[in-house]
Design an enzyme around this catalytic site. Structure first.
Site, short mmCIF file in Angstrom:
data_model
loop_
_atom_site.label_atom_id
_atom_site.label_comp_id
_atom_site.label_asym_id
_atom_site.label_seq_id
_atom_site.Cartn_x
_atom_site.Cartn_y
_atom_site.Cartn_z
N ARG A 111 -19.40 27.37 7.53
CA ARG A 111 -19.78 28.64 8.12
C ARG A 111 -19.45 29.78 7.16
NH1 ARG A 111 -16.55 30.15 11.41
NH2 ARG A 111 -15.14 28.38 11.51
N TYR A 260 -26.35 24.70 7.48
CA TYR A 260 -25.13 23.97 7.82
C TYR A 260 -24.48 24.39 9.13
CZ TYR A 260 -21.30 20.86 6.84
OH TYR A 260 -20.43 19.81 6.89
N LYS A 269 -21.68 27.97 17.80
CA LYS A 269 -20.85 29.16 17.69
C LYS A 269 -21.64 30.43 18.03
CE LYS A 269 -17.77 26.40 16.90
NZ LYS A 269 -16.59 26.09 16.18
N HIS A 289 -13.30 28.94 22.50
CA HIS A 289 -13.26 27.90 21.46
C HIS A 289 -12.19 26.89 21.86
CE1 HIS A 289 -12.89 27.06 16.82
NE2 HIS A 289 -13.68 26.18 17.42
N SER A 311 -10.48 26.43 13.93
CA SER A 311 -11.30 25.39 13.30
C SER A 311 -10.43 24.47 12.44
CB SER A 311 -12.37 26.05 12.42
OG SER A 311 -13.18 26.87 13.22
N CYS A 313 -8.09 22.41 13.24
CA CYS A 313 -6.67 22.39 13.60
C CYS A 313 -6.37 21.39 14.70
CB CYS A 313 -6.19 23.77 14.01
SG CYS A 313 -6.05 24.89 12.60
N ASP A 336 -14.78 21.19 21.59
CA ASP A 336 -14.88 22.42 20.80
C ASP A 336 -15.06 23.70 21.62
OD1 ASP A 336 -14.86 23.35 18.02
OD2 ASP A 336 -16.92 23.98 18.37
N ARG A 430 -18.77 16.38 8.06
CA ARG A 430 -18.78 16.25 9.53
C ARG A 430 -19.59 15.05 9.99
NH1 ARG A 430 -16.13 20.64 12.63
NH2 ARG A 430 -15.35 21.98 10.97
P1 GTP Z 1 -13.35 22.13 14.34
O1 GTP Z 1 -14.36 21.09 14.64
O2 GTP Z 1 -13.53 22.74 12.99
O3 GTP Z 1 -13.28 23.21 15.38
O4 GTP Z 1 -11.91 21.39 14.18
P2 GTP Z 1 -10.92 20.71 15.24
O5 GTP Z 1 -10.04 21.75 15.82
O6 GTP Z 1 -11.67 19.86 16.19
O7 GTP Z 1 -9.99 19.80 14.29
P3 GTP Z 1 -9.86 18.21 14.16
O8 GTP Z 1 -9.38 17.55 15.41
O9 GTP Z 1 -11.11 17.70 13.59
O10 GTP Z 1 -8.69 18.08 13.09
C1 GTP Z 1 -8.78 18.62 11.81
C2 GTP Z 1 -7.73 18.05 10.91
O11 GTP Z 1 -6.42 18.15 11.51
C3 GTP Z 1 -7.93 16.57 10.61
O12 GTP Z 1 -7.72 16.38 9.23
C4 GTP Z 1 -6.86 15.89 11.40
O13 GTP Z 1 -6.43 14.70 10.80
C5 GTP Z 1 -5.74 16.92 11.46
N1 GTP Z 1 -4.91 16.75 12.70
C6 GTP Z 1 -5.36 16.70 13.96
N2 GTP Z 1 -4.35 16.50 14.85
C7 GTP Z 1 -3.22 16.42 14.11
C8 GTP Z 1 -1.83 16.23 14.44
O14 GTP Z 1 -1.43 16.08 15.60
N3 GTP Z 1 -0.95 16.22 13.39
C9 GTP Z 1 -1.36 16.39 12.10
N4 GTP Z 1 -0.44 16.37 11.15
N5 GTP Z 1 -2.66 16.56 11.75
C10 GTP Z 1 -3.57 16.58 12.74
C1 SPV Z 2 -15.67 25.21 13.61
O1 SPV Z 2 -15.65 25.69 12.47
O2 SPV Z 2 -14.88 25.61 14.51
C2 SPV Z 2 -16.60 24.12 13.91
C3 SPV Z 2 -17.60 23.76 12.89
O3 SPV Z 2 -16.56 23.58 15.00
S1 SPV Z 2 -19.01 24.78 12.92
O4 SPV Z 2 -19.94 24.25 13.90
O5 SPV Z 2 -19.61 24.74 11.58
O6 SPV Z 2 -18.65 26.13 13.29
MN MN Z 3 -14.81 24.43 16.26
#
Ligand code: GTP
Ligand code: SPV
Ligand code: MN
Length: 647
Positions: A111, A260, A269, A289, A311, A313, A336, A430
Site C-alpha cells: 500500500r 497491489y 481498505k 481494522h 498491519s 502485527c 482483518d 501475500r
Molecule cells: P495485515 O494482513 O497486514 O493486516 O497483518 P496481520 O495483522 O494479519 O498480521 P499477521 O497475523 O499476518 O502477522 C504478521 C507477522 O507477525 C508474521 O510474520 C507473524 O509470524 C508475526 N506474528 C504473529 N503473531 C505473533 C506472535 O504472537 N508472536 C510473534 N513473535 N510474532 C507473531
Molecule cells: C494491511 O496492510 O493491513 C493489509 C494488507 O491487510 S492490504 O490489503 O494491502 O492493505
Molecule cells: Mn490489514
C-alpha cells in the site's frame, strides 16, 4: 482447463492486443455496444440504471475497447486465469490444487499511504489541523477540484486497448442488513480474480442491486506508464503517478497506478475502512481494522473477541490460533476488518465484511499457523512469494517444509539459496484465499445479524516497556488506549526501518474522516449500551535486553485470552496499576508452557518508560489532533499522567 471459445475469441490469443484485433473484426455483429465499447460478457440490461450510468460515464472517460460484466462464475474465473497466464501475470503451482503465483513489478509491492487521499470540501473534515509547522500524519486531504484534475489527467483514455471489467461485489453476506454493495470498474484481471476470493462477487449482487440500487463507486486502473508499453508488461502499473482517492460525500473511490493489495482490491481498505468509517459515522456504527474470533473455554462457554493490531502485527495469526491450553477452541470469523453495530438490546454485533484472507505469507508455517497452512493450498492466488522446482511456494519460515534437493526461485524470478543476501519472498508477499476453506471457520461467520462481541483488544509491536496484557478501567480509558496505540513499522506499507509509529486504533492509514471526530464517535458508543465490551491492550512483541522475544506468542497467546475470559466473568484475577489492570501473580495460567518465561520482565512497569510514553502521547495529541481532541480524552490522559507520576 476449460475452453472459452463460445464467442470464437476466448482461446488461442496470446496478448490483449491480438485479441483486440479479433474483437474489432467481429464485434459489429457479435457484441452489444456500450458507448463505443464491445460488451463481451454479460448483458447491459442486467445493470440497474444507476450502475449503467456509472459504467457509461467511465467508458467515456477511460475508453476501454471492451466491457466485461462479471458474473462471478467458475467459467469466467477459468477464462481470467488463462488470460493472466498468457499475459505472464501468473504461473501455475502444480504442486497444489488450483493455486497460482503472481509476481508484481518490484515497484508495486505494498500500500502507498503517502499517495492516499480523502477528498472533502474542507480540509478539517478529513484531518485534524496539526500544530503550526508540524506535518500532519493522520491522513492526506485533497480538494474536490484537485481530485477532478488528478482523475482527468490519469484516467483519460487509460483503458484503450484493454477490457473494463465491471465487478459487482458485496461487503458482508448478501442477505445481511449490515452489508454494503460496491461496483468496481477495473482493467486488471488479477483484481477481478482476487475480488472473487475476497468478496461475494457476481450475478447475485447485481440481482440484489435491483432491490436497493445503492452502491459504492470504485474505479480502478493499473494505469499506463509514461512510456506507454502496457502490452509487454506482465504487471502493468504506473508507480510514479499512483494515487488512491476517496470522496466520502459521493461514496466514491478512485484508484490509479497500482495493482497491489489494498491499493487495488478496493473492497478492502478503501471501502470497508475509509469509506466504511464515514458511512459508519453517519449511521452510528463502527468500521474497524479488527479480526473477529470465537473462543470456547473448557466449560463449553463461547465468547467473541475483536482485536485491532496494525498491519503485519498478528491479526491473521490470532484469528486462526491453535490454543496451546487444553480444552480451548478458537474459531475464526474474520482476520482483518470488522463492521460492528449495537443492536436494540445493546449487544455489539460484528460481521466480517470480507469473504477471504489476504494474509502475510512470510512467517506462516505449520509451526506458527497450521490453520492457515491447511487453508491456503487450494484455490489460492499467491503474490510475490518464492517458488520451488517441484511446483510449490516458499517463504521465510518454510525452511523445514521443503523437500531436500528442491531449488528455490525468489519473488523476483532469481535463483535463491540460503546464502542469498535478500529474502526469498517479499516481506509483504501475500496469499489470497477463500475464508470458507479455513478449517476453523466459525459456524456463525456468515450470520446476517453478526456475532456478539464481549471484548475488544488493542495491540502492537512494542519491543520495550509495554506489558503482555492490561485491561482498561472503563470504556473512556479504553478509547484512550486505542488512541494512544503505537507500533514498530512493518513491511505492509512503504515505511522503512524499525521506528515506533503512532497508529491509533490500527487505523492511522485508514481513517475516512477527522480522527478527532472519530474519537468522539467512539466515546459516544457508550450511550448505546449498559453492557459495553471490555477493552484490553496486548503486546506479544516485548523483547529482552538481548533482543529476544520474551513471550513465545502464537498458540501460547491462548493463555492471555484465558485471562481475558476470566475478566469477562469478573473473576478476581487482576490488580490495579497506574496504566490499567494487570494479571495478579498466578493470574495467567503458565502450566505446560513451551518455554521458560521471565514474567518479571514481561510485565515489568517502569516509571521512566511510562512517563516518556505519556509525554509522547501528549505531544502527539497536541501536535496532531489539537482542538479536535475530545475533552474526555484530555481528562483521561491527565488521569493517566497523574497515576504514572505517583508510581
Ligand atoms: P495485515 O494482513 O497486514 O493486516 O497483518 P496481520 O495483522 O494479519 O498480521 P499477521 O497475523 O499476518 O502477522 C504478521 C507477522 O507477525 C508474521 O510474520 C507473524 O509470524 C508475526 N506474528 C504473529 N503473531 C505473533 C506472535 O504472537 N508472536 C510473534 N513473535 N510474532 C507473531
Ligand atoms: C494491511 O496492510 O493491513 C493489509 C494488507 O491487510 S492490504 O490489503 O494491502 O492493505
Ligand atoms: Mn490489514
Amino acid at each position: 482447463m476449460p475452453e472459452f471459445d463460445e464467442h470464437g475469441f476466448y482461446s488461442s490469443y496470446s496478448t490483449e492486443a491480438a485479441r483486440a484485433v479479433k474483437y474489432r473484426n467481429h464485434n459489429a455483429g457479435l457484441f452489444q455496444q456500450l458507448r463505443g465499447a464491445a460488451v463481451v460478457n454479460g448483458q447491459v440490461s442486467d445493470l440497474t440504471p444507476k450502475v449503467r450510468a456509472y459504467v457509461e460515464e467511465n467508458i467515456d472517460l477511460c475508453h476501454p475497447d471492451r466491457v466485461h460484466i462479471c458474473d462471478g462464475s467458475e467459467r469466467e474465473n477459468g477464462y481470467l486465469i488463462q488470460l493472466m497466464q498468457q499475459q505472464g501475470t501468473i504461473m501455475p503451482l502444480p504442486k497444489y490444487q488450483n493455486c497460482w503465483l503472481a509476481r508484481t513489478n518490484p515497484a508495486d509491492t505494498a500500500r502507498v499511504e503517502s499517495k492516499t487521499f480523502i477528498c472533502t470540501e474542507e480540509r478539517s473534515e478529513t484531518i485534524p489541523t496539526p500544530k503550526e509547522g508540524i506535518k500532519g500524519t493522520l491522513g492526506n486531504w485533497m480538494s474536490p477540484k484537485k481530485m477532478d484534475e488528478a482523475i482527468k489527467e490519469r484516467f483519460t483514455g487509460c483503458m484503450r486497448g484493454r477490457t473494463m471489467y465491471v465487478v459487482p461485489f458485496s461487503m458482508g453476506p448478501i442477505v445481511s442488513p449490515l452489508s454494503k454493495i460496491g461496483i468496481e470498474l477495473t482493467d486488471s484481471p488479477y483484481v477481478v480474480a482476487s475480488m472473487r476470493i475476497m468478496t461475494r462477487m457476481g450475478e447475485a449482487v447485481l440481482n440484489k442491486l435491483q432491490e436497493t440500487d445503492e452502491f459504492v463507486k470504485c474505479l480502478h486502473s493499473v494505469g499506463v506508464p509514461a512510456n506507454g508499453f502496457i502490452e509487454m508488461a506482465s504487471w502493468p502499473c504506473d508507480p510514479e503517478r499512483t494515487i488512491i482517492l476517496h470522496k466520502p460525500k459521493n461514496n466514491e473511490i478512485v484508484s490509479y497506478g497500482s495493482g497491489y493489495g489494498g491499493n487495488s482490491l478496493l473492497g478492502k481498505k478503501c471501502f470497508a475502512l475509509r469509506i466504511g468509517s464515514t458511512i459508519a459515522k453517519r449511521e452510528g456504527w463502527l468500521a474497524e481494522h479488527m479480526l473477529i474470533l470465537g473462543i470456547t473455554n473448557p466449560k463449553g462457554e463461547k465468547r467473541y473477541i475483536a482485536a485491532a493490531f496494525p498491519s503485519a502485527c498478528g491479526k491473521t495469526n490470532l484469528a486462526m490460533m491453535t490454543p496451546s491450553l487444553p480444552g480451548y477452541k478458537v474459531e475464526c470469523v474474520g482476520d482483518d476488518i470488522a463492521w460492528m453495530r449495537f443492536d436494540k438490546n445493546g449487544v455489539l454485533r460484528a460481521i466480517n465484511p470480507e469473504n477471504g484472507f489476504f494474509g502475510v505469507a512470510p512467517g506462516t508455517s505449520t509451526k506458527s499457523n497450521p490453520i492457515a497452512m491447511s487453508t491456503i493450498f487450494k484455490n489460492t492466488l499467491f503474490t510475490n512469494v518464492a517458488s520451488t522446482s517441484d511446483g510449490g511456494v516458499f517463504w521465510e519460515g518454510m525452511e523445514d517444509e521443503i523437500q531436500p534437493g528442491v531449488t528455490v526461485t525468489d519473488w523476483r524470478g532469481q535463483r535463491w539459496t540460503k546464502d542469498s543476501k535478500s529474502p526469498a519472498a517479499h516481506p509483504n508477499s501475500r496469499f489470497c484465499t477463500p475464508a470458507s476453506q479455513c478449517p476453523i471457520i466459525d459456524p456463525q461467520w456468515e450470520a446476517p445479524e453478526g456475532v456478539p462481541i464481549s471484548a475488544i483488544l488493542f495491540g502492537g509491536r512494542r519491543p520495550t516497556g509495554v506489558p503482555l496484557v492490561y485491561e482498561a478501567r472503563d470504556w473512556k480509558h479504553g478509547v484512550l488506549i486505542g488512541a494512544a496505540m503505537r507500533s514498530e513499522a512493518t513491511a505492509a506499507a512503504e515505511h522503512k526501518g524499525k521506528i515506533i509509529m503512532h497508529d491509533p486504533f490500527a487505523m492511522r492509514p485508514f481513517f475516512g474522516y477527522n480522527f478527532g471526530h472519530y474519537l468522539q464517535h467512539w466515546l459516544s458508543m457508550s450511550n448505546k449500551s449498559s453492557n459495553l465490551p471490555k477493552i484490553f491492550h496486548v503486546n506479544w512483541f516485548r523483547k529482552s535486553s538481548e533482543g529476544k522475544f520474551l513471550w513465545p506468542g502464537f498458540g501460547e497467546n491462548a493463555r492471555v485470552l484465558d485471562w481475558i475470559l476470566k475478566r469477562l466473568d469478573n473473576e478476581d484475577c487482576a490488580e490495579e496499576t497506574p496504566i490499567g489492570l494487570v494479571p495478579k501473580r498466578g493470574g495467567i495460567n503458565l502450566e505446560g508452557l513451551s518455554e521458560k518465561v521471565d514474567m518479571q520482565q514481561l510485565f515489568g512497569l517502569s516509571k521512566n518508560f511510562w512517563l516518556e510514553e505519556v509525554f509522547a502521547i501528549e505531544k502527539y495529541f497536541k501536535e496532531q489532533v489539537g482542538q479536535d481532541l475530545p475533552e474526555d480524552l484530555v481528562r483521561e490522559l491527565s488521569g493517566l499522567k497523574k497515576r504514572v507520576e505517583a508510581m
